[in-house]
Design an enzyme around this catalytic site. Structure first.
Site, short mmCIF file in Angstrom:
data_model
loop_
_atom_site.label_atom_id
_atom_site.label_comp_id
_atom_site.label_asym_id
_atom_site.label_seq_id
_atom_site.Cartn_x
_atom_site.Cartn_y
_atom_site.Cartn_z
N ARG A 119 -10.66 22.80 -1.84
CA ARG A 119 -11.43 23.40 -0.13
C ARG A 119 -12.34 23.90 -0.90
O ARG A 119 -13.69 24.20 -0.14
CB ARG A 119 -10.47 24.16 0.28
CG ARG A 119 -10.89 24.51 1.15
CD ARG A 119 -9.70 25.73 2.27
NE ARG A 119 -10.30 26.76 3.09
CZ ARG A 119 -10.47 27.83 3.36
NH1 ARG A 119 -9.28 28.58 2.44
NH2 ARG A 119 -11.09 28.35 4.32
N HIS B 58 18.96 -12.58 2.56
CA HIS B 58 19.63 -12.91 4.16
C HIS B 58 19.62 -13.48 4.83
O HIS B 58 18.22 -13.71 5.07
CB HIS B 58 19.21 -11.55 4.42
CG HIS B 58 18.45 -9.78 3.52
ND1 HIS B 58 17.72 -9.72 2.16
CD2 HIS B 58 19.49 -8.55 3.89
CE1 HIS B 58 18.17 -8.57 1.70
NE2 HIS B 58 18.57 -7.78 3.23
N PRO C 208 9.71 -3.04 3.41
CA PRO C 208 9.98 -1.43 3.75
C PRO C 208 10.23 -1.53 5.32
O PRO C 208 9.41 -1.60 5.84
CB PRO C 208 9.16 0.11 2.39
CG PRO C 208 8.60 -1.31 1.79
CD PRO C 208 8.57 -2.45 2.40
N ARG D 209 -14.54 18.43 -1.64
CA ARG D 209 -14.45 17.51 -0.08
C ARG D 209 -16.05 17.65 0.35
O ARG D 209 -16.32 16.09 1.44
CB ARG D 209 -13.52 18.45 0.61
CG ARG D 209 -14.00 19.87 1.28
CD ARG D 209 -13.26 20.30 1.85
NE ARG D 209 -13.46 21.87 2.03
CZ ARG D 209 -13.45 22.40 3.13
NH1 ARG D 209 -13.06 22.61 4.57
NH2 ARG D 209 -13.32 24.30 3.43
N HIS E 173 23.69 -10.16 7.65
CA HIS E 173 23.05 -9.93 7.31
C HIS E 173 22.57 -10.30 6.82
O HIS E 173 20.99 -10.15 6.09
CB HIS E 173 22.58 -8.44 8.06
CG HIS E 173 21.95 -7.81 7.29
ND1 HIS E 173 20.15 -7.05 7.78
CD2 HIS E 173 21.50 -6.75 6.29
CE1 HIS E 173 19.20 -6.54 7.13
NE2 HIS E 173 20.50 -6.46 6.11
N ASP F 181 -3.57 29.76 3.35
CA ASP F 181 -2.49 28.67 4.06
C ASP F 181 -0.96 29.22 3.71
O ASP F 181 -0.23 28.23 4.56
CB ASP F 181 -2.95 27.10 4.75
CG ASP F 181 -3.86 27.15 5.80
OD1 ASP F 181 -3.28 27.76 6.93
OD2 ASP F 181 -4.49 25.76 6.09
N HIS G 50 -7.63 19.86 -0.11
CA HIS G 50 -7.34 21.21 -0.28
C HIS G 50 -6.24 20.62 -0.93
O HIS G 50 -5.31 20.85 -0.84
CB HIS G 50 -6.51 21.32 1.12
CG HIS G 50 -7.35 21.77 2.02
ND1 HIS G 50 -8.33 21.04 2.51
CD2 HIS G 50 -7.59 23.19 2.72
CE1 HIS G 50 -9.26 21.82 3.79
NE2 HIS G 50 -8.46 23.11 3.83
N GLU H 292 -0.25 10.65 9.09
CA GLU H 292 -0.62 10.39 8.25
C GLU H 292 0.11 8.89 7.53
O GLU H 292 -0.90 8.03 7.03
CB GLU H 292 -0.57 11.16 7.83
CG GLU H 292 -0.83 12.43 7.20
CD GLU H 292 -0.20 13.52 8.68
OE1 GLU H 292 0.87 13.03 9.36
OE2 GLU H 292 -0.46 14.49 8.93
C1 LIG Z 1 12.76 1.79 4.83
C2 LIG Z 1 13.22 1.23 4.95
N1 LIG Z 1 15.48 1.41 4.85
C3 LIG Z 1 16.39 0.58 4.48
C4 LIG Z 1 16.42 -0.14 4.28
C5 LIG Z 1 17.41 -1.34 3.94
N2 LIG Z 1 17.79 -2.30 5.34
C6 LIG Z 1 16.82 -3.84 4.62
S1 LIG Z 1 17.38 -4.81 6.32
C7 LIG Z 1 17.82 -3.64 7.05
C8 LIG Z 1 18.99 -3.16 8.44
C9 LIG Z 1 17.59 -3.86 9.27
O1 LIG Z 1 18.51 -4.08 10.28
P1 LIG Z 1 17.56 -4.67 11.79
O2 LIG Z 1 15.74 -4.66 11.31
O3 LIG Z 1 18.46 -4.92 12.73
O4 LIG Z 1 17.79 -5.94 10.66
P2 LIG Z 1 18.85 -7.18 10.99
O5 LIG Z 1 19.78 -6.99 10.50
O6 LIG Z 1 18.37 -8.05 12.59
O7 LIG Z 1 18.03 -8.60 10.14
C10 LIG Z 1 17.83 -2.10 6.03
C11 LIG Z 1 18.44 -0.72 6.39
C12 LIG Z 1 15.50 -1.15 3.97
N3 LIG Z 1 14.45 -2.38 3.67
N4 LIG Z 1 13.45 -0.17 4.36
#
Ligand SMILES: Cc1ncc(C[n+]2csc(CCOP(=O)(O)OP(=O)(O)O)c2C)c(N)n1
Ligand SMILES: [Mg+2]
Length: 656
Positions: free
Chosen positions: A512, A27, A117, A349, A258, A461, A453, A403
């Protein structure tokens, strides 16, 4: 600064586009777009020392937009970290290069968190900023006084977890957290106009943040924004208006930069545009020298800090905590003696709370919390005061109903070091934190998840709240120690193991409902082997029952009934699969002998138990809403229901 920052930034651009081109994967757009802001941050603001990357009082930097990994690899190399070397950068994205596809904290010093992520890096930075303020409150400005910086993209801000992280940081007024937003208005699919109309600065302000904007390609503007962010007592979002792929004349500003190599022609055109004459991976001497000088900027500050540490009466304790060593003599526990003498019929727990009372009293580095289920998760011990914006020395965090944000913040806290975070929610909502649990495991972070739980045993629940597939699916995450203790003794043992484990997360599945204490003799930590023989057959052994958690009680009752029919039965309690799998073959064979019918009993998904068992008593459907005892009867988790199934299986075996 003797060299023009643009020249310094162009070194990042060249390395990034060349490394991606060489790998034909990666990238380039993000590093090229944020090169200018990152150059100012690293050469003028960030406090760090490449000669001692683990300096406890360094600023923390998280590249939340982890796909732009070449940005951090370039920065580490340019500022003088031992790694990555240029050879390693040339090997970007290849096997054994620490310059992996996305930044990995276990591959390179200077990478504080594993990111990629989207959104999680930002949320981990929040956790780091919490840990910093807490340790500052405990140890004072002399030892702890640093900032947390992050670079986040449009994607990081769009993810749901961002809402949780921003809310938490704003609420706790983490003023030393500064996030640079790479506001390039581009994501993979194209313009952000395609998918969002959000007024991001307004959202941040409404959450208690300070927002400042700058032209991300104008150095004076960047400096002004950073100065303002530092001066403001709130967490700051620095809105950097940037152009993705800046410097690539035909592709900049488009999604084409990108996630793909620019191509030979465009790289050549960018070289012209940037007036960058050097060969790929060749850095002009004056530029490298200037970068290295900038990398050494904080050496004096570091030296002064070392002197303060040496003179501090808190030195030993501070270093112990930061190095993640538990205090000496932890293992000797009066609590275990007390339990042996005073058996407790409590939910696990509650047993966890009892264990925590003992633990928190001797382990000042624990920071507990819950995602708004404190009274249900039993995560708060009596002496714990809340960690608040008025008093960061507190050791209990009210995470709110966040969470995922909680789990990611705990990762950040653990990675920061000096604290051991634990946090609770219902096991069924482990799904809400799962991506962060996965990152705890990948990063080797010492985080303890307290998930209560843990089965249909939670009762009324109903199926929305009753975990069925969760225990098994969590066992599938590599490097996650999943514990399902059977009673108060095992719960304390599992807590001890979780805390002693320095290189990864642990997750406790707790009931629980009340459970009898099945262990009344003072022994070594039997849970440490993952599984152990709890009951030995009286008659000739024909069956081995394998139980976990609340079903160990059921297994014991089943064993007693079978023995009444002259069938010898061992009961093996198995609080942790992964620890059992790590035992030697003799131990495993002794517990699970080939000549016995092995039967697992666990109120959850059976898929997976065939690894150990010939017959699995489990639950491969959703539960129902009713009192726990009725559900155990309804779904066959009673000796009366199980005995005939085992007798039938033995007969079938005999027929063969
Ligand atoms: C949770 C998650 N979903 C999808 C992706 C795949 N992904 C990587 S970069 C991107 C686009 C991100 O856009 P941006 O943050 O604006 O980065 P730029 O293109 O400006 O470098 C995606 C969808 C990921 N890495 N993590
Ligand atoms: Mg973008």
């Amino acid at each position: 600064m003797s060299a023009d920052p643009r020249l310094l930034a162009n070194a990042i651009r060249a390395l990034s586009m060349d490394a991606v081109q060489a790998a034909n994967s990666g990238h380039p757009g993000m590093p090229m777009g944020m090169a200018d802001a990152a150059t100012i941050l690293f050469t003028e603001y960030l406090k760090f020392d490449p000669q001692d990357p683990d300096w406890h009082d360094r600023d923390r930097f998280v590249l939340s937009a982890g796909h732009g990994s070449m940005l951090i690899y370039s920065l580490l190399h340019l500022t003088g970290y031992a790694n990555p070397t240029m050879a390693e950068i040339r090997n970007f994205r290849q096997l054994n290069s620490p310059c992996a596809g996305h930044p990995e904290n276990f591959m390179l010093k200077g990478i504080e968190a594993t990111t990629g992520p989207l959104g999680q890096g930002f949320a981990m930075a929040v956790g780091m900023a919490i840990a910093e303020r807490h340790l500052n409150a405990v140890f004072g400005d002399d030892l702890v006084d640093h900032r947390t910086w992050a670079i986040a993209g449009d994607g990081c801000l769009m993810e749901g977890i961002n809402h949780e992280a921003v809310g938490l940081a704003g609420h706790l007024q983490l003023g030393r957290l500064n996030v640079l937003w790479d506001n390039n208005r581009i994501t993979i699919d194209g313009s952000t106009d395609l998918s969002t109309s959000e007024d991001i600065p307004a959202r941040y302000r409404a959450s208690g943040w300070h927002v400042v904007s700058c032209d991300g390609h104008d150095f004076a503007s960047i400096r002004r924004a950073l100065d303002e962010a530092i001066a403001d007592p709130r967490p700051s979002l620095i809105d950097c208006r940037t152009i993705i792929g800046w410097g690539a004349p035909n592709k900049q500003g488009t999604a084409a930069t990108h996630g793909a190599a620019l191509g030979v022609d465009e790289v050549a055109a960018a070289r012209k545009q940037l007036v960058w004459d050097s060969e790929p991976f060749d850095l002009p001497e004056p530029i490298l020298t200037t970068w290295r000088r900038a990398g050494g900027r904080s050496v004096g500050v570091h030296e002064q800090w070392r002197a303060r540490l040496a003179a501090s009466p808190q030195r030993e304790e501070f270093v112990r905590r930061m190095e993640g060593r538990l205090p000496e003599g932890m293992a000797k526990s009066d609590y275990m003696d007390w339990l042996a003498a005073n058996p407790q019929k409590v939910a696990t727990r509650k047993a966890s709370e009892l264990a925590l009372e003992a633990i928190n009293a001797v382990l000042p580095e624990t920071i507990g919390g819950s995602a708004d289920l404190t009274g249900s998760n039993n995560t708060k011990t009596k002496a714990q005061k809340p960690l608040t914006k008025e008093d960061y020395s507190g050791r209990y965090i009210y995470y709110g109903i966040r969470e995922f944000g909680m789990a990611a913040a705990m990762n950040g806290m653990a990675l920061h070091g000096g604290v051991i975070p634990y946090g609770g929610t219902f096991l069924v909502f482990s799904d809400y934190c799962r991506p962060a649990i996965r990152l705890s495991a990948l990063q080797g972070a010492r985080v303890v998840y307290v998930m209560t739980h843990d089965s249909i045993g939670l009762g009324e629940d109903g199926p929305t709240h009753q975990p069925v597939e969760h225990v098994m699916s969590l066992r599938m995450i590599p490097n996650l120690a999943v514990y399902r203790p059977a009673d108060a003794v095992e719960t304390a043992e599992c807590w001890a193991l979780a805390l002693e484990r320095r290189d990864g997360p642990s997750l406790l599945c707790l009931t629980r409902q009340n459970l009898p204490q099945v262990r009344t003799e003072r022994t070594d930590n039997l849970s440490a082997r993952g599984a152990y023989r709890l009951r030995t057959a009286s008659a000739v052994r024909r069956v081995v029952l394998l139980g976990t958690g609340s079903e160990v009680e059921v297994a014991l009752a089943t064993a007693a009934a079978l023995e009444g029919q002259g069938i010898g039965v061992d009961v093996v309690s198995m609080p942790c699969w992964s620890l059992f799998d790590a035992q030697d073959a003799d131990y495993r064979k002794d517990l699970l002998p080939a000549d016995a019918l092995k039967v697992s009993i666990e109120a959850g998904t059976t898929l997976g138990w065939e690894r150990y068992a010939d017959l699995s008593i489990g639950l491969d459907r959703f539960g129902a809403s009713a009192p726990a005892e009725d559900l155990f009867r309804r779904f066959g988790f009673t000796a009366e229901a199980i005995v005939p199934r085992i007798v039938a299986a033995l007969e079938a075996q005999g027929d063969q």
